[in-house]
Design an enzyme around this catalytic site. Structure first.
Site, PDB file in Angstrom:
ATOM      1  N   ILE A  99      26.362  14.818  67.877  1.00 18.98           N
ATOM      2  CA  ILE A  99      25.094  14.706  68.605  1.00 18.98           C
ATOM      3  C   ILE A  99      25.064  13.311  69.221  1.00 18.98           C
ATOM      4  O   ILE A  99      24.903  12.309  68.498  1.00 18.98           O
ATOM      5  CB  ILE A  99      23.895  14.907  67.656  1.00 18.98           C
ATOM      6  CG1 ILE A  99      24.009  16.259  66.930  1.00 18.98           C
ATOM      7  CG2 ILE A  99      22.582  14.820  68.442  1.00 18.98           C
ATOM      8  CD1 ILE A  99      23.027  16.447  65.779  1.00 18.98           C
ATOM      9  N   GLU A 100      25.281  13.268  70.529  1.00 27.46           N
ATOM     10  CA  GLU A 100      25.369  11.965  71.197  1.00 27.46           C
ATOM     11  C   GLU A 100      23.980  11.469  71.607  1.00 27.46           C
ATOM     12  O   GLU A 100      22.985  12.194  71.527  1.00 27.46           O
ATOM     13  CB  GLU A 100      26.314  12.074  72.404  1.00 27.46           C
ATOM     14  CG  GLU A 100      27.718  12.445  71.938  1.00 27.46           C
ATOM     15  CD  GLU A 100      28.770  12.429  73.042  1.00 27.46           C
ATOM     16  OE1 GLU A 100      28.411  12.453  74.238  1.00 27.46           O
ATOM     17  OE2 GLU A 100      29.963  12.403  72.680  1.00 27.46           O
ATOM     18  N   CYS A 150      36.648  10.047  62.017  1.00 24.12           N
ATOM     19  CA  CYS A 150      36.616   8.590  62.250  1.00 24.12           C
ATOM     20  C   CYS A 150      36.433   7.881  60.909  1.00 24.12           C
ATOM     21  O   CYS A 150      36.112   8.488  59.881  1.00 24.12           O
ATOM     22  CB  CYS A 150      35.506   8.237  63.234  1.00 24.12           C
ATOM     23  SG  CYS A 150      33.859   8.259  62.509  1.00 24.12           S
ATOM     24  N   CYS A 197      33.061   8.361  59.105  1.00 24.62           N
ATOM     25  CA  CYS A 197      32.922   9.681  58.469  1.00 24.62           C
ATOM     26  C   CYS A 197      33.780   9.789  57.217  1.00 24.62           C
ATOM     27  O   CYS A 197      33.384  10.431  56.241  1.00 24.62           O
ATOM     28  CB  CYS A 197      33.276  10.781  59.465  1.00 24.62           C
ATOM     29  SG  CYS A 197      32.031  10.970  60.758  1.00 24.62           S
ATOM     30  N   GLU A 229      31.032  15.557  61.392  1.00 31.58           N
ATOM     31  CA  GLU A 229      31.235  15.521  59.937  1.00 31.58           C
ATOM     32  C   GLU A 229      29.996  14.976  59.228  1.00 31.58           C
ATOM     33  O   GLU A 229      29.558  15.497  58.203  1.00 31.58           O
ATOM     34  CB  GLU A 229      32.434  14.629  59.582  1.00 31.58           C
ATOM     35  CG  GLU A 229      33.758  15.101  60.147  1.00 31.58           C
ATOM     36  CD  GLU A 229      34.060  14.550  61.538  1.00 31.58           C
ATOM     37  OE1 GLU A 229      33.130  14.366  62.351  1.00 31.58           O
ATOM     38  OE2 GLU A 229      35.256  14.309  61.796  1.00 31.58           O
TER      39      GLU A 229
HETATM   40  N1  THU Z   1      33.442  12.567  67.030  1.00 27.98           N
HETATM   41  C1  THU Z   1      33.116  13.400  65.995  1.00 27.98           C
HETATM   42  O1  THU Z   1      32.103  14.097  66.028  1.00 27.98           O
HETATM   43  N2  THU Z   1      33.949  13.430  64.925  1.00 27.98           N
HETATM   44  C2  THU Z   1      35.135  12.786  64.849  1.00 27.98           C
HETATM   45  O2  THU Z   1      35.820  12.939  63.866  1.00 27.98           O
HETATM   46  C3  THU Z   1      35.562  11.901  65.927  1.00 27.98           C
HETATM   47  C4  THU Z   1      34.602  11.703  67.027  1.00 27.98           C
HETATM   48  C5  THU Z   1      32.578  12.570  68.218  1.00 27.98           C
HETATM   49  C6  THU Z   1      31.753  11.356  68.448  1.00 27.98           C
HETATM   50  C7  THU Z   1      31.513  11.433  69.943  1.00 27.98           C
HETATM   51  O3  THU Z   1      30.414  12.277  70.202  1.00 27.98           O
HETATM   52  C8  THU Z   1      32.766  12.117  70.480  1.00 27.98           C
HETATM   53  O4  THU Z   1      33.389  12.720  69.379  1.00 27.98           O
HETATM   54  C9  THU Z   1      33.735  11.182  71.180  1.00 27.98           C
HETATM   55  O5  THU Z   1      34.020  10.087  70.374  1.00 27.98           O
END
Ligand code: THU
Length: 135
Positions: free
Chosen positions: A49-50, A92, A95, A61
């Site tokens: 969710i950005e 990442c 997470c 996650e």
């Molecule tokens: N993102 C995730 O949701 N999980 C990950 O393990 C890596 C990155 C998302 C964050 C952002 O919305 C997009 O991927 C690009 O970084």
């Protein structure tokens, strides 16, 4: 792989792929889904969710973990993550640390691409050696 709950990893991976459909990613256009299996058999899904203020973005996650913990789940058997076209997204660092709060180092982490067959299987301990714990 059987997780001991009747939900196998392939099913979890499909749930993660479906969860990515709900991703709110207008800035990166990079959709991610996650499916977190609790020890009581419940599965909690999440998506990224950005936010216009980029640093407030929540990864798939962590969405799944926060949904689960807020519903009373504390112990987890496995997580599947779906993201990326060819090479599967891996969680990442933030997470990984959040997962380590509730999951042991042996917890399976399956990463699959959104399309195609690529699968990467890890344990949380492989992904985050030297995890920080308050003791
Ligand atoms: N993102 C995730 O949701 N999980 C990950 O393990 C890596 C990155 C998302 C964050 C952002 O919305 C997009 O991927 C690009 O970084």
């Amino acid at each position: 792989m059987d997780t001991g709950t009747g939900v196998d990893m392939a099913v979890l991976a499909e749930m993660a792929r479906k969860a990515a459909d709900s991703a709110y990613a207008p800035y990166s256009r990079y959709k991610v889904g996650a499916a977190l299996l609790a020890d009581d058999g419940r599965v909690f899904t999440g998506c990224n969710i950005e936010n216009a203020s980029y640093g407030l973005t929540n990864c798939a996650e962590r969405t799944a973990v926060f949904k689960a913990v807020s519903e009373g789940a504390r112990c987890f058997r496995a997580i599947a993550i779906a993201g990326g076209d060819d090479e599967p997204a891996t969680p990442c660092g933030a997470c990984r640390q959040v997962l380590a709060e509730f999951c042991g180092p042996e917890t399976p982490v399956m990463c699959v691409a959104l399309s195609g067959d690529a699968v990467r299987e890890y344990t949380l301990g492989e992904l985050l050696p030297g995890v920080f714990h308050l003791r």
